[in-house]
Enzyme design. Structure first.
Site, mmCIF file in Angstrom:
data_model
loop_
_atom_site.group_PDB
_atom_site.id
_atom_site.type_symbol
_atom_site.label_atom_id
_atom_site.label_comp_id
_atom_site.label_asym_id
_atom_site.label_seq_id
_atom_site.Cartn_x
_atom_site.Cartn_y
_atom_site.Cartn_z
ATOM 1 N N ASP A 106 -25.132 16.978 53.989
ATOM 2 C CA ASP A 106 -23.683 16.892 54.158
ATOM 3 C C ASP A 106 -23.160 15.519 53.764
ATOM 4 O O ASP A 106 -22.186 15.383 53.013
ATOM 5 C CB ASP A 106 -23.328 17.210 55.613
ATOM 6 C CG ASP A 106 -21.946 17.825 55.752
ATOM 7 O OD1 ASP A 106 -21.384 18.251 54.722
ATOM 8 O OD2 ASP A 106 -21.424 17.876 56.870
ATOM 9 N N ASP B 209 -20.338 23.968 59.743
ATOM 10 C CA ASP B 209 -20.113 23.091 60.891
ATOM 11 C C ASP B 209 -20.077 23.876 62.194
ATOM 12 O O ASP B 209 -20.057 23.282 63.275
ATOM 13 C CB ASP B 209 -18.807 22.310 60.708
ATOM 14 C CG ASP B 209 -18.837 21.444 59.466
ATOM 15 O OD1 ASP B 209 -19.921 20.952 59.126
ATOM 16 O OD2 ASP B 209 -17.785 21.269 58.820
#
Length: 532
Positions: free
Chosen positions: A346, A423
Site C-alpha cells: 500500500d 482497507d
C-alpha cells in the site's frame, strides 16, 4: 478465488481535500431559479462566498462570438452586465481585457470542452479586475430553454469545509462491516465445532471455504496483486471492464450468501418444489433472482453518480462480509505475514510510485480514480468535464459516500469520500481470526475479537485525522495494520496465550494432500478433529 483476487487488487483510502475552485451561477428571471457549475481561479477572481452577498447582474448572451476584438460589440449592450461568450479564438486573458474595455462587469466563457482552472501570469492578471469564470456550453443552452425572459445572474463560491459528515458515515460502514464479517466467521467456526467427524479425506465442512495456511501462498497472493495493479495502470481501458464483470458476479454471490444466512438466522423456512428427481427451494430461487437483478441494475446504471453509490455500497458490504467469512487465515503467523506485506504494498504504490511514473502520479491513486479524474489527483488543477456524465469507467472496488458540504463541487461533478475494499477486508481477516481464536479457547467475552474491532476503529479514526490535517489522501493500511496487529499480539502476550495464538489450531493441513496431520498416538482415530 480468482475473482476475489482480481477484485481486491485496488486498495486505498482516497478522500482528498482541495482548494475551492468551483463556484455556482445562480440564474433567475424573477419566477424560476436554477443553479449551474462554474470553474474559476480563486487567486485571480474574487467571488462572494454566499448568494445573499452576491451582486446581481443582467446576463447578455454573446455566445455567437468569441469576443477577441472590441469592434464587434457595442459598449451600450454590455455595460454593467455579465457577458457570456464562447471559448476559443484567443486567450482567456484577451477576452477579459476586451470585456473590461466594453464596460462589462462579469465575463462568463462557455466551453464545449473540459473546463480547466483559468491561468495567467501575474502581470496579465493585474490588468483584469472583473470576475472571470468558465461554464458548460450545454448549461447555456439549458438556461435558454428554461428562462424565456430576461435573465439575472449571481456568482458565488460557498466555502468547502475541511471536515465533512460523509467521513462519519464511512467510518460507521467500515467498522460495521469489519465487526459483522469477523462475527460471522467466528459464528461459522462455532457451528463447525458441533461436527466432530468428517468423512475420510475431507478437510473442511464447507466446500466454499478457503484457508490461507502457507507463507509461500500468501507471498504469491501479494505478488499477484502487485502484477494486477501494474497491468491496470498500463491497460486500464481494457481491464476495467473485466473487473466490472467480476464485481457483478462476486457481489451477487456475496449478497446471496449474506441474505441466505440472515433468513436462516430468523428461521425463514424453505419451500421446495420437485421436478422429477430434483427438488428446488423456492426461497433460494427468489433470493438468487433478487441478487442477480441488483447486480445487473448496478452494471447498467453504474455511472449514475447521483444514486448508484447506494447500491454499490450495499453490494460492496455484502462482498466484503462474504469474503471475510469465506477466506480464513489459519494462524497469527499468516496474519502477520499477509498484513505486513500488504502494508508495504500500500505504502509503495501510494507514496513511492510518484517518483517512478513519468507524470509524477501515484499508481494506486490513478488506478483507483480512473484516468479521467485528473482534477482529483492532488495536482492543484481542477478539470471539470463538459458533459457531467463520466466519460471514463471507474473501478467498483471502493465504498463511496457523497460529500455533503461540497454542494458547489457536486454541481460540477459529484464529490465522494472513498474507502477501498482492501482497507476493510485485510484488517477484517485478522478480526475474523481473533473471533475464531476466541471460539477455540472458549472465551465467553470474545476479548480478542472485541479488542481487534476497537483497534481497527481507532486506526481508521487516526487515518481520517491525518488525512484532514495533511489534506492528502492516506494509505489506510499504514495505520490499520500496526493498530490491529500490535493490539492483538499484546493482548495474547498479556494473557500468556501468545504461543497458542501464534500457532492457531492444532488442526493443520498438508500443502500437497490437504489431509489432517494426526500425531502417532491418535492413529486409531484417523478422522477425528482435534481442537485447541
Amino acid at each position: 478465488m480468482t475473482a476475489k483476487l482480481w477484485i481486491i487488487v485496488v486498495v486505498t483510502l482516497l478522500c482528498e481535500e482541495r482548494e475551492c475552485r468551483e463556484a455556482v451561477l445562480h440564474v433567475s428571471d424573477g419566477i424560476l431559479d436554477k443553479y449551474y457549475c462554474l470553474v474559476y481561479n480563486a487567486s485571480w477572481t474574487n467571488i462572494s462566498s454566499s448568494l445573499s452577498d452576491a451582486v446581481q447582474y443582467k446576463l447578455v448572451n454573446l455566445t455567437s462570438t468569441t469576443l477577441c476584438e472590441v469592434g464587434r460589440v457595442t459598449p451600450e449592450s454590455v455595460k454593467g452586465a455579465a457577458v457570456c461568450v464562447m471559448n476559443g479564438g484567443c486567450e482567456l486573458i484577451q477576452k477579459a481585457e476586451v470585456a473590461q474595455q466594453l464596460g462589462a462587469s462579469v465575463l462568463l466563457i462557455a466551453s464545449q470542452e473540459a473546463m480547466r482552472t483559468p491561468s495567467a501570469n501575474a502581470s496579465e492578471r493585474d490588468k483584469v479586475t472583473i470576475p472571470l469564470a468558465l461554464m458548460r456550453y450545454r448549461d447555456v443552452l439549458d438556461a435558454q430553454k428554461v428562462f424565456t425572459g430576461e435573465m439575472k445572474v449571481q456568482l458565488y463560491a460557498p466555502p468547502t469545509a475541511e471536515f465533512d459528515a460523509s467521513i462519519l458515515i464511512m467510518l460507521g460502514i467500515a467498522v460495521f462491516t469489519v465487526a459483522m464479517g469477523g462475527f460471522w466467521s467466528g459464528a461459522a467456526e462455532k457451528a463447525k465445532q458441533s461436527v466432530t467427524v468428517f468423512s475420510e479425506g475431507e478437510d473442511r465442512s464447507d466446500s466454499g471455504d478457503l484457508t490461507l495456511y502457507s507463507p509461500m501462498k500468501v507471498l504469491l497472493f501479494v505478488v499477484l496483486m502487485c502484477v494486477m495493479l501494474v497491468l491496470m495502470y498500463f491497460f486500464y481501458r481494457y481491464l476495467v471492464y473485466v473487473i466490472i464483470v467480476i464485481f457483478c458476479l462476486a457481489s451477487a454471490t456475496g449478497l446471496y450468501s449474506c441474505l441466505e444466512a440472515l433468513l436462516n438466522a430468523v428461521g425463514c423456512s424453505k419451500i421446495s418444489v420437485s421436478f422429477g428427481e430434483k427438488s428446488f427451494s423456492v426461497r433460494n430461487l427468489l433470493l438468487a433472482a433478487v441478487c442477480i437483478t441488483l447486480a445487473v441494475v448496478w452494471g447498467v446504471y453504474r455511472n449514475e453518480d447521483r444514486w448508484i453509490w447506494i447500491l454499490q455500497d450495499v453490494l460492496g458490504i455484502a462482498f466484503c462480509l462474504n469474503f471475510m467469512k469465506t477466506i480464513t487465515l489459519s494462524n497469527y503467523k499468516i496474519c502477520v505475514i499477509l498484513l505486513s506485506l500488504l502494508l508495504v504494498y500500500d505504502v509503495f504504490f501510494v507514496f513511492i510510485t510518484p517518483f517512478l511514473t513519468p507524470n509524477g502520479e501515484s499508481i494506486m491513486v490513478q488506478v483507483a480514480l480512473g484516468p479521467g479524474a485528473g482534477g482529483e489527483k492532488g495536482s492543484g488543477d481542477v478539470v471539470v468535464p463538459a458533459d457531467p456524465t463520466p466519460s471514463y469507467e471507474k473501478l467498483p472496488v471502493v465504498m463511496r459516500i457523497p460529500r455533503f458540504s461540497a454542494w458547489a463541487e457536486n454541481l460540477c461533478e459529484m464529490q465522494f469520500s472513498i474507502l477501498g475494499y482492501g482497507d476493510i477486508i485485510i484488517p477484517g481477516l485478522l478480526v475474523a481470526y481473533c473471533h475464531r481464536f476466541d471460539v477455540w479457547i472458549g472465551s465467553s467475552y470474545r476479548v480478542y475479537y472485541t479488542s481487534c474491532v476497537v483497534a481497527y476503529t481507532l486506526g481508521l479514526v487516526l487515518t481520517f485525522v491525518v488525512m484532514l490535517l495533511s489534506r492528502v489522501g492516506q494509505p489506510a493500511l499504514l495505520y490499520l495494520v500496526p493498530f490491529t496487529l500490535l493490539t492483538s499480539s499484546l493482548l495474547a502476550w498479556k494473557r500468556k496465550e501468545f504461543r497458542q495464538f501464534w500457532a492457531g489450531t492444532t488442526y493443520q493441513v498438508l500443502d500437497s494432500s490437504r489431509e489432517p496431520l494426526i500425531p502417532d498416538g491418535d492413529a486409531e482415530c484417523p478422522s477425528a478433529v482435534r481442537k485447541c
